[in-house]
Design an enzyme around this catalytic site. Structure first.
Site, PDB file in Angstrom:
ATOM      1  N   LYS A 137       0.850  -1.211   0.000  1.00 21.74           N
ATOM      2  CA  LYS A 137       0.000   0.000   0.000  1.00 21.74           C
ATOM      3  C   LYS A 137       0.881   1.255   0.000  1.00 21.74           C
ATOM      4  CE  LYS A 137      -1.778   1.478   4.060  1.00 21.74           C
ATOM      5  NZ  LYS A 137      -1.461   2.875   4.398  1.00 21.74           N
ATOM      6  N   ASN A 138       1.908   1.256   0.856  1.00 25.06           N
ATOM      7  CA  ASN A 138       2.696   2.478   1.036  1.00 25.06           C
ATOM      8  C   ASN A 138       3.757   2.690  -0.035  1.00 25.06           C
ATOM      9  OD1 ASN A 138       1.086   3.030   3.178  1.00 25.06           O
ATOM     10  ND2 ASN A 138       2.598   2.545   4.751  1.00 25.06           N
TER      11      ASN A 138
ATOM     12  N   ARG B  16      -4.868  10.683   4.250  1.00 24.12           N
ATOM     13  CA  ARG B  16      -3.783  11.671   4.385  1.00 24.12           C
ATOM     14  C   ARG B  16      -2.770  11.565   3.258  1.00 24.12           C
ATOM     15  NH1 ARG B  16      -2.520  13.614   8.351  1.00 24.12           N
ATOM     16  NH2 ARG B  16      -0.328  13.439   7.833  1.00 24.12           N
TER      17      ARG B  16
ATOM     18  N   CYS C  62      -4.812  12.775  12.707  1.00 24.61           N
ATOM     19  CA  CYS C  62      -5.540  11.499  12.606  1.00 24.61           C
ATOM     20  C   CYS C  62      -5.413  10.835  13.978  1.00 24.61           C
ATOM     21  CB  CYS C  62      -4.980  10.629  11.496  1.00 24.61           C
ATOM     22  SG  CYS C  62      -3.489   9.768  11.981  1.00 24.61           S
TER      23      CYS C  62
ATOM     24  N   ARG D 104       0.510  14.734  13.016  1.00 29.44           N
ATOM     25  CA  ARG D 104       1.004  14.446  11.663  1.00 29.44           C
ATOM     26  C   ARG D 104       1.070  15.689  10.778  1.00 29.44           C
ATOM     27  NH1 ARG D 104      -1.185   8.783   9.795  1.00 29.44           N
ATOM     28  NH2 ARG D 104       0.708   8.881   8.549  1.00 29.44           N
ATOM     29  N   PRO D 105       1.874  16.654  11.183  1.00 27.39           N
ATOM     30  CA  PRO D 105       2.023  17.863  10.373  1.00 27.39           C
ATOM     31  C   PRO D 105       2.689  17.561   9.031  1.00 27.39           C
ATOM     32  CG  PRO D 105       3.652  17.803  12.126  1.00 27.39           C
ATOM     33  CD  PRO D 105       2.724  16.654  12.372  1.00 27.39           C
ATOM     34  N   VAL D 106       2.602  18.511   8.108  1.00 30.04           N
ATOM     35  CA  VAL D 106       3.259  18.346   6.801  1.00 30.04           C
ATOM     36  C   VAL D 106       4.210  19.515   6.553  1.00 30.04           C
ATOM     37  CG1 VAL D 106       1.506  16.894   5.726  1.00 30.04           C
ATOM     38  CG2 VAL D 106       1.237  19.385   5.676  1.00 30.04           C
ATOM     39  N   ASP D 107       4.710  20.095   7.658  1.00 32.00           N
ATOM     40  CA  ASP D 107       5.593  21.267   7.538  1.00 32.00           C
ATOM     41  C   ASP D 107       6.847  20.965   6.739  1.00 32.00           C
ATOM     42  OD1 ASP D 107       5.931  19.642   9.951  1.00 32.00           O
ATOM     43  OD2 ASP D 107       7.677  20.905  10.299  1.00 32.00           O
TER      44      ASP D 107
ATOM     45  N   ASP E 288       4.842   0.673  12.105  1.00 33.36           N
ATOM     46  CA  ASP E 288       3.626   0.024  11.593  1.00 33.36           C
ATOM     47  C   ASP E 288       3.507  -1.423  12.042  1.00 33.36           C
ATOM     48  OD1 ASP E 288       3.509   1.738   8.367  1.00 33.36           O
ATOM     49  OD2 ASP E 288       3.037   2.348  10.419  1.00 33.36           O
TER      50      ASP E 288
ATOM     51  N   ILE F  35       7.911   7.270  17.042  1.00 27.01           N
ATOM     52  CA  ILE F  35       7.544   7.978  15.816  1.00 27.01           C
ATOM     53  C   ILE F  35       6.268   8.803  15.999  1.00 27.01           C
ATOM     54  CG2 ILE F  35       6.973   7.737  13.360  1.00 27.01           C
ATOM     55  CD1 ILE F  35       9.811   6.824  13.920  1.00 27.01           C
TER      56      ILE F  35
ATOM     57  N   ARG G 106      -8.654  -0.504   4.759  1.00 21.46           N
ATOM     58  CA  ARG G 106      -7.779   0.482   4.112  1.00 21.46           C
ATOM     59  C   ARG G 106      -6.436  -0.137   3.755  1.00 21.46           C
ATOM     60  NH1 ARG G 106      -7.484   6.143   6.982  1.00 21.46           N
ATOM     61  NH2 ARG G 106      -6.136   6.288   5.182  1.00 21.46           N
TER      62      ARG G 106
END
Ligand code: EPZ
Length: 421
Positions: free
Chosen positions: A22-23, A93, A117, A122-125, A309, A331, A401
């Site tokens: 998936k990833n 996301r 979430c 879970r920032p995206v900076d 994970d 993490i 998912r």
């Protein structure tokens, strides 16, 4: 809402085929935005997140066809909408991965901020900072990232934290930038390498993927290619844990032990006998579980260390192992929500900040539990397979998912499991 009903106590045995990762598939689908030609993908997993991503890309104008074997062909000649709306992004996301390709190829993008979430803010900076370093002008307007750029320029980018999708977004953007980009403190995950291999087959010039320094020399445009998605190492690890916890013996095919050293080491420390078979076009992993697992402590870290994970799955196997295990999650700030649900099944777990202490118990007993996020759901399935009696897992849309046909695959291994509506 679907639920999973499990009768525990059956040692898993038999063979199951692992799906594509998936990833790896999620960023590689977004790579289809980078070219006006056709990118053809095989071994794409049949998952809700993949369907969501294909819907988003289709809405943007990517011409997508899917065959009966989940082979995907995408053509990016007519991308007329450079936007990822909140309604789509809030459900997945990973939609943030359209940002880099859109800015690189079209000089503009409007992507909803993903928001937090269950497992963390879970920032995206880092995604934004990297694009700004390459010359993009980025404003945050009404919850959207609005990015504009003449043509991105190669830059030296140091990632403050190791970020998998941050590395992937910036690597894709750099493929069409003017000049060379160096990403330092890059994520080394195998899925980053799979994306890089796909991009190189499209004509990108990338070196160092899989190390913490990735160099990308921008090119004018990328052409079409064929790419096979790598096996899903987390799905592989999940089934290994299910067999370990139930005292079973299984064989996993269409996968590889190459990306799971840290997980396999820990399962061997727990007493499992694990071997792999290799031939030119075939690889399999075989696990034989001991009568009783020994507790194993883990500390999550970026690849190649123990993957976050797989943390929830190891909490489940430690719940029934002999001894005490300490799990440290470094993490994400809130990735222990499976603990309270496992306690409902009789697990003895004490949470202290980002540390969990698990005292193995003689047995778990079935109960009704609730899934909270993708990998937490997997840990509840593993616990349900072990628990005495019946376990009912609610909100299993989280599972769908990331795990293709989980009840079919587990039934193939002898599990007494069914989906109830
Ligand atoms: C990817 O998420 C995976 N998702 C996650 O898998 C996985 O848990 C995670 O990597 C870590 O391995 C996909 O690949 C689609 P990160 P990602 O950016 O990229 C912080 C699953 O179960 N950070 O590597 O979103 C962040 O808060 C999912 O399949 C920033 O601070 O994770 C986290 O603490 C769950 N700023 C840490 O870095 C940023 O800009 C690592 O996050 C980006 C990240």
């Amino acid at each position: 809402m679907d639920k999973l009903l499990i009768q525990g106590g059956v040692p898993l045995s038999g063979e199951v085929r692992i799906s594509g990762a998936k990833n790896a598939a999620l960023p590689i689908l977004c790579a289809g935005l980078l070219s006006a030609d056709t990118l053809t993908l095989s071994n794409v997993p049949h998952l809700r997140d993949i369907t969501t991503m294909l819907t988003l890309l289709g809405q943007m104008g990517l011409y997508v066809t899917v065959d009966e074997k989940m082979g995907v062909a995408m053509n990016g000649a007519n991308i007329d909408k450079r936007e990822a709306p909140y309604e789509m992004v809030k459900t997945m996301r990973a939609s943030i991965l359209v940002l880099g390709p859109l800015v690189a190829r079209f000089g503009e993008a409007r992507v909803s901020l993903p928001g937090g979430c269950a497992i963390g803010s879970r920032p995206v900076d880092l995604h934004i900072k990297g694009l700004q370093a390459m010359g993009a002008h980025i404003d945050i307007e009404h919850g959207y990232i609005v990015a504009r750029a003449e043509r991105l320029k190669g830059a030296r980018i140091f990632m403050d934290m190791v970020s998998v999708t941050g590395t992937e977004n910036l690597m894709m953007a750099a493929c069409l930038a003017d000049g060379e980009t160096v990403i330092e403190n890059a994520a080394r995950e195998p899925e980053v390498v799979d994306l890089a291999q796909c991009l190189v087959s499209m004509g990108a010039q990338i070196s160092g993927a899989g190390t913490d320094v990735i160099r990308i020399r921008g090119v004018e445009k990328l052409h079409g290619a064929n790419h096979r998605i790598m096996p899903d190492r987390i799905e592989t690890g999940t089934y290994l844990c299910a067999a370990a916890a139930t005292g079973g013996e299984i064989r996993l095919i269409n996968t590889s032990a190459a990306y799971l050293d840290s997980v396999i080491d820990k399962l061997m420390d727990a007493g499992c006998d694990i071997s792999s078979e290799k031939s030119p076009n075939h690889e399999a992993i075989i696990l034989r579980a001991p009568k009783k697992l020994s507790a194993v402590s883990i500390r999550t870290s970026p690849y190649p260390a123990f993957p976050t994970d797989m943390q929830a799955q190891f909490m489940a196997i430690n719940a029934v192992a002999s001894g005490t295990a300490i799990i440290r999650e470094t993490i994400f700030e809130n990735r222990f929500m499976h603990a309270v649900e496992l306690q409902r099944l009789g697990a003895n777990i004490r949470i202290d900040g980002n540390q969990a202490v698990i005292e193995g118990v003689a047995k778990l007993t079935g109960a009704t539990v609730m899934a909270t996020d993708l990998r937490a759901s997997a840990s509840l399935v593993i616990a349900g397979l072990v628990a005495e009696g019946e376990t009912l897992i609610d909100r299993i849309y989280h599972l769908d998912r990331g795990y293709e046909c989980i009840e079919e695959k587990l039934s193939q291994l002898g599990a007494r499991i069914k989906r109830v509506h």
